[in-house]
Design an enzyme around this catalytic site. Structure first.
Site, mmCIF file in Angstrom:
data_model
loop_
_atom_site.group_PDB
_atom_site.id
_atom_site.type_symbol
_atom_site.label_atom_id
_atom_site.label_comp_id
_atom_site.label_asym_id
_atom_site.label_seq_id
_atom_site.Cartn_x
_atom_site.Cartn_y
_atom_site.Cartn_z
ATOM 1 N N ASN A 59 0.877 -1.177 0.000
ATOM 2 C CA ASN A 59 0.000 0.000 0.000
ATOM 3 C C ASN A 59 0.911 1.224 0.000
ATOM 4 O O ASN A 59 1.407 1.647 1.043
ATOM 5 C CB ASN A 59 -0.900 -0.011 1.236
ATOM 6 N N GLU B 14 -8.255 -4.713 5.105
ATOM 7 C CA GLU B 14 -8.116 -4.471 3.678
ATOM 8 C C GLU B 14 -6.972 -5.275 3.078
ATOM 9 O O GLU B 14 -7.050 -5.736 1.938
ATOM 10 C CB GLU B 14 -7.908 -2.976 3.430
ATOM 11 N N HIS C 136 -12.629 3.517 -0.033
ATOM 12 C CA HIS C 136 -12.682 2.541 1.067
ATOM 13 C C HIS C 136 -13.473 1.289 0.671
ATOM 14 O O HIS C 136 -13.971 0.558 1.519
ATOM 15 C CB HIS C 136 -13.317 3.148 2.337
ATOM 16 N N ARG D 89 -2.604 -2.071 -3.479
ATOM 17 C CA ARG D 89 -3.771 -1.205 -3.344
ATOM 18 C C ARG D 89 -3.639 -0.056 -4.341
ATOM 19 O O ARG D 89 -2.614 0.618 -4.397
ATOM 20 C CB ARG D 89 -3.842 -0.634 -1.931
ATOM 21 N N ARG E 279 -10.505 16.979 6.422
ATOM 22 C CA ARG E 279 -11.329 17.274 5.259
ATOM 23 C C ARG E 279 -12.695 17.804 5.685
ATOM 24 O O ARG E 279 -13.266 17.322 6.659
ATOM 25 C CB ARG E 279 -11.508 16.031 4.390
#
Length: 413
Positions: free
Chosen positions: A7, A400, A181, A92, A242
């Site tokens: 990743n 993940e 996600h 990923r 964010r």
């Protein structure tokens, strides 16, 4: 068969090496501050060897991958004897655009397509490609597989993914809701379905991946029906830094209020200086903000005689309110809900956030058993459903990397 999962971020690279016969993690680690001063934390999981945790020169992702392989095969820290024991690598990739609805074996066409999607994910796709290119150079002939965050959301219907702007932007420039996600939402929703009896058809699940980045997904019949993030990860609920969804006119207003700063600077404010950090004026870390707001991060309870930072309390209230609001809208979208899942850093570790969200849903019959909610970091599946709740409330650790490893194994075989 051993699968290495990569990743790669802009200045970091996380990895795990799996033995896919048992799905055991042989080793995992993280290269941090790539291109700056460099740091590696490498942890063998299978043989009791020591952890390597030191600053080390990492001028590029190629050097980072080289160092990872050295540690995986070293006498002092290794878990395999040589490079030939890595049978495949799973990567990923954040945005696969409209092209990729599932994981794929990497070839030049795939590389070109990931590169073409970089305009949709300029902070992520180039870094993901760096990881792929570095592994291809160091491990020629070893199969590389790309697993896309956006792939799970390709089942969203057009009325949910097309923005109400001139249609030419979708048709000519691929501007649409992609969502992110997806690997996490896919994993935890499957876990919930298994827990509730394994019947996919008719299942209605809302997955809340809540961390420094956060998104929700409405998952019906095991497929994504809607999700909160959009063409970029900026849309949706407020996050660590964010803003989440706001009035688009604020872009122009903020620019003028800050002395007519350019678009990039304005977007930096919305991406890096807003959300929980922006409102609290204190921190983007929920643990810090909860403590400053007067709450015990272990139980979620108010601490007596603890001074309260009112802006931190406001930031938490905004977050919980917005998550609950999206949950409510997704219940309407799916015509009901069987389970609400909390996962990721905040979802798995914040009793305060879980309670603050579910408390706002009590009026529609959703509740949790508060004593069961007093935990953080258990790393296991926990059912915290209230006695008379009309839907399950579950805390499910996401994985993940395991999803990426499984997809890689399936494609390579």
């Amino acid at each position: 068969m051993n699968v290495l999962v990569i990743n790669a971020g802009s200045s970091s690279l996380k990895y795990q090496l799996f033995n896919m016969e048992t799905e055991a993690i042989l080793a995992k680690g993280m290269c941090d501050r790539i291109g700056i001063d460099g740091h590696l934390k490498h942890k063998p999981e299978s043989n009791g060897k020591p952890v390597f945790n030191e600053s080390i020169p990492l001028p590029s992702h190629a050097e980072a991958i080289t160092v990872v392989i050295e540690k995986l095969t070293s006498k002092d820290y290794g878990v395999i004897s040589d490079l030939s024991e890595i049978n495949a690598v799973g990567h990923r990739v954040v945005n696969g655009g409209r092209k990729f609805s599932e994981s794929v074996l990497v070839n030049q066409d795939v590389v070109d397509a990931i590169e073409a999607c970089a305009r949709l994910a300029p902070l992520h796709n180039p870094a993901n490609l760096m990881g792929i290119n570095a592994c291809q150079k160091l491990m020629p002939g070893v199969p590389q597989v790309a697993v896309f965050d956006t792939a799970f959301h390709h089942t969203i219907p057009d009325f949910a993914y097309v923005y109400p702007i001139p249609y030419k932007y979708f048709k000519e420039h691929d501007i649409r809701r992609y969502g992110f996600h997806g690997t996490s939402h896919r994993y935890v929703s499957a876990q919930a379905i298994d827990y509730m009896g394994g019947k996919v058809e008719g299942s209605k699940i809302i997955s809340c991946h809540l961390g420094n980045g956060a998104s929700l997904a409405a998952i019906k019949d095991g497929k994504s029906l809607d999700t909160t993030m959009g063409v970029t990860p900026l849309e949706g609920v407020p996050m660590g830094t964010r803003s989440g969804s706001i009035d688009p006119a604020l872009v122009d207003i903020i620019s003028s209020l800050e002395g007519n700063i350019d678009l990039k600077e304005t977007m930096d404010i919305l991406n890096k200086k807003s959300g929980v950090l922006g409102v609290s004026c204190f921190s983007s870390d929920f643990r810090d903000v909860e403590t400053a707001a007067g709450y015990d991060i272990e139980t979620g309870h108010k601490m007596e005689d603890k001074p309260v930072n009112e802006l931190c309390k406001l930031a938490l209230d905004i977050f919980c309110y917005q998550v609950a609001k999206f949950i409510g809208s997704y219940i309407v979208t799916m015509g009901g809900v069987d389970a609400i899942i909390f996962t990721a850093g905040v979802g798995e570790n914040s009793p305060y956030a879980r309670f603050g969200i579910i408390e706002r849903l009590n009026g529609i019959g959703i509740s949790m058993e508060e004593p069961k909610n007093r935990f953080r970091g258990l790393g296991k599946f926990v059912d915290i459903t209230g006695k008379d709740s009309m839907a399950k409330v579950l805390v499910i650790p996401t994985d993940e990397e395991l999803v990426i490893a499984r997809d890689t194994l399936k494609i390579v075989k």
